[in-house]
Scaffold this active site. Structure first.
Site, PDB file in Angstrom:
ATOM      1  N   ARG A   1       0.845  -1.204   0.000  1.00 23.93           N
ATOM      2  CA  ARG A   1       0.000   0.000   0.000  1.00 23.93           C
ATOM      3  C   ARG A   1       0.876   1.249   0.000  1.00 23.93           C
ATOM      4  O   ARG A   1       2.079   1.190   0.244  1.00 23.93           O
ATOM      5  CB  ARG A   1      -0.927   0.018   1.215  1.00 23.93           C
ATOM      6  CG  ARG A   1      -0.216   0.037   2.551  1.00 23.93           C
ATOM      7  CD  ARG A   1      -1.184  -0.163   3.705  1.00 23.93           C
ATOM      8  NE  ARG A   1      -0.506  -0.173   4.999  1.00 23.93           N
ATOM      9  CZ  ARG A   1      -0.251   0.912   5.726  1.00 23.93           C
ATOM     10  NH1 ARG A   1      -0.626   2.109   5.281  1.00 23.93           N
ATOM     11  NH2 ARG A   1       0.362   0.817   6.890  1.00 23.93           N
TER      12      ARG A   1
ATOM     13  N   ARG B   1       1.435  -7.649   5.983  1.00 21.21           N
ATOM     14  CA  ARG B   1       1.159  -8.129   7.337  1.00 21.21           C
ATOM     15  C   ARG B   1      -0.096  -9.004   7.380  1.00 21.21           C
ATOM     16  O   ARG B   1      -0.739  -9.110   8.414  1.00 21.21           O
ATOM     17  CB  ARG B   1       1.004  -6.936   8.284  1.00 21.21           C
ATOM     18  CG  ARG B   1       2.240  -6.095   8.473  1.00 21.21           C
ATOM     19  CD  ARG B   1       3.305  -6.825   9.277  1.00 21.21           C
ATOM     20  NE  ARG B   1       2.819  -7.202  10.597  1.00 21.21           N
ATOM     21  CZ  ARG B   1       2.782  -6.375  11.646  1.00 21.21           C
ATOM     22  NH1 ARG B   1       3.212  -5.116  11.520  1.00 21.21           N
ATOM     23  NH2 ARG B   1       2.345  -6.801  12.811  1.00 21.21           N
TER      24      ARG B   1
ATOM     25  N   ASP C   1       6.715  -9.630   9.302  1.00 23.69           N
ATOM     26  CA  ASP C   1       6.791  -8.566  10.293  1.00 23.69           C
ATOM     27  C   ASP C   1       8.268  -8.260  10.474  1.00 23.69           C
ATOM     28  O   ASP C   1       9.029  -9.105  10.965  1.00 23.69           O
ATOM     29  CB  ASP C   1       6.163  -9.044  11.602  1.00 23.69           C
ATOM     30  CG  ASP C   1       6.241  -8.009  12.713  1.00 23.69           C
ATOM     31  OD1 ASP C   1       6.889  -6.959  12.516  1.00 23.69           O
ATOM     32  OD2 ASP C   1       5.674  -8.256  13.793  1.00 23.69           O
TER      33      ASP C   1
ATOM     34  N   TYR D   1      10.134   9.010  15.545  1.00 24.16           N
ATOM     35  CA  TYR D   1      10.177   8.809  14.095  1.00 24.16           C
ATOM     36  C   TYR D   1      11.422   9.458  13.488  1.00 24.16           C
ATOM     37  O   TYR D   1      12.122   8.845  12.671  1.00 24.16           O
ATOM     38  CB  TYR D   1       8.915   9.392  13.468  1.00 24.16           C
ATOM     39  CG  TYR D   1       8.760   9.103  11.997  1.00 24.16           C
ATOM     40  CD1 TYR D   1       8.327   7.859  11.560  1.00 24.16           C
ATOM     41  CD2 TYR D   1       9.036  10.074  11.043  1.00 24.16           C
ATOM     42  CE1 TYR D   1       8.171   7.584  10.210  1.00 24.16           C
ATOM     43  CE2 TYR D   1       8.882   9.817   9.692  1.00 24.16           C
ATOM     44  CZ  TYR D   1       8.451   8.572   9.284  1.00 24.16           C
ATOM     45  OH  TYR D   1       8.302   8.301   7.948  1.00 24.16           O
TER      46      TYR D   1
ATOM     47  N   ILE E   1       3.900  13.815   1.190  1.00 23.69           N
ATOM     48  CA  ILE E   1       3.423  13.017   0.065  1.00 23.69           C
ATOM     49  C   ILE E   1       1.943  12.681   0.247  1.00 23.69           C
ATOM     50  O   ILE E   1       1.475  12.439   1.363  1.00 23.69           O
ATOM     51  CB  ILE E   1       4.237  11.701  -0.053  1.00 23.69           C
ATOM     52  CG1 ILE E   1       5.742  12.009  -0.151  1.00 23.69           C
ATOM     53  CG2 ILE E   1       3.782  10.892  -1.258  1.00 23.69           C
ATOM     54  CD1 ILE E   1       6.158  12.817  -1.358  1.00 23.69           C
TER      55      ILE E   1
END
Length: 247
Positions: free
Chosen positions: A25, A47, A61, A153, A186
């Site tokens: 995706r 997943r 995973d 992150y 994005i």
């Protein structure tokens, strides 16, 4: 020195065995579809959702070393050793620094940084043995200049840059390159879900005055996977509409 026609000629296309983690995706899917359209043999990890049409899928995973090994084994049996690795799988869990739990911090590091390490280490086996490899890590502008509420992150993506550059130096003798593609804002499901005010505020910092597309990120990955990019390694290539001015 005058270049000959041969020196300036485009190198011939070579179809490679490609694995895109998180390629079912978003940006990962766009990358997988572009590389398949280029003529490569493309596998994606997921997943449990299954693989998109036309792509070979393996459940994996990246926080589980055994799952990573099983996924690579399945890909190797289906299309041969992985020659081009696109490490894209990851997650985010934003929070204010004062409210970010250690568990939330480590969860993102484990998926985004240690997960990238796991797949890179596994891919390096055959790449070193066969004296060819392209490792392409999907980073973020956050890893270069930080974004508020994303200490976990940003740290994970900054770590990916350091790791990729270390790999680039270490495996250069085996004809293995390692580069980072760093997307900015994005158009994905995640960004479309943001409040309209946040979206408009972000555009103020983008000279291009628009969001990027997954296809534009995929185009850069396509180049790095090609024979044209054989002399590029250790690079961080932003795809951010000028937001970071090359940084």
């Amino acid at each position: 020195m005058t270049a000959t026609a041969t020196e300036g000629a485009k190198p011939p296309f070579v179809s490679r065995s490609v694995l895109v983690t998180g390629g079912n995706r978003g940006i990962g899917l766009a990358i997988a579809q572009r590389l398949a359209a280029d003529g490569h043999k493309v596998a994606v990890t997921h997943r449990g959702s299954g693989a998109p049409k036309g792509l070979f899928g393996v459940e994996c995973d990246v926080t589980d070393s055994d799952a990573v090994d099983r996924a690579f084994t399945a890909v190797e049996e289906h299309q041969g050793p992985v020659e081009v690795l696109v490490s894209n799988a990851g997650l985010s869990a934003d929070a204010f620094l004062m409210r970010m739990t250690e568990e939330k911090f480590e969860k993102v590091i484990n998926a985004n940084l240690t997960g990238a390490f796991r797949v890179a280490q596994r891919a390096s086996r055959s790449m070193q043995r066969n004296k060819f490899g392209r490792m392409i890590f999907i980073g973020s502008v956050s890893g270069s200049w930080g974004i508020g509420n994303q200490a976990n992150y940003a740290a994970s993506k900054a770590g990916v840059i350091g790791m990729a550059r270390s790999i680039a130096r270490e495996l250069s003798k085996a004809n293995v390159t390692a580069n980072v593609v760093a997307p900015g804002y994005i158009d994905t499901d995640m960004t479309r879900a943001l409040d309209e005010r946040i979206q408009q505020g972000a555009l103020q910092f983008i000279p291009a005055k628009r969001v990027g597309t997954p296809a534009e990120v995929a185009g850069v990955v396509s180049f790095l996977a090609s024979e044209d990019a054989s002399y590029i390694s250790g690079a961080v290539i932003p795809v951010d509409g000028g937001m970071g001015m090359g940084h």
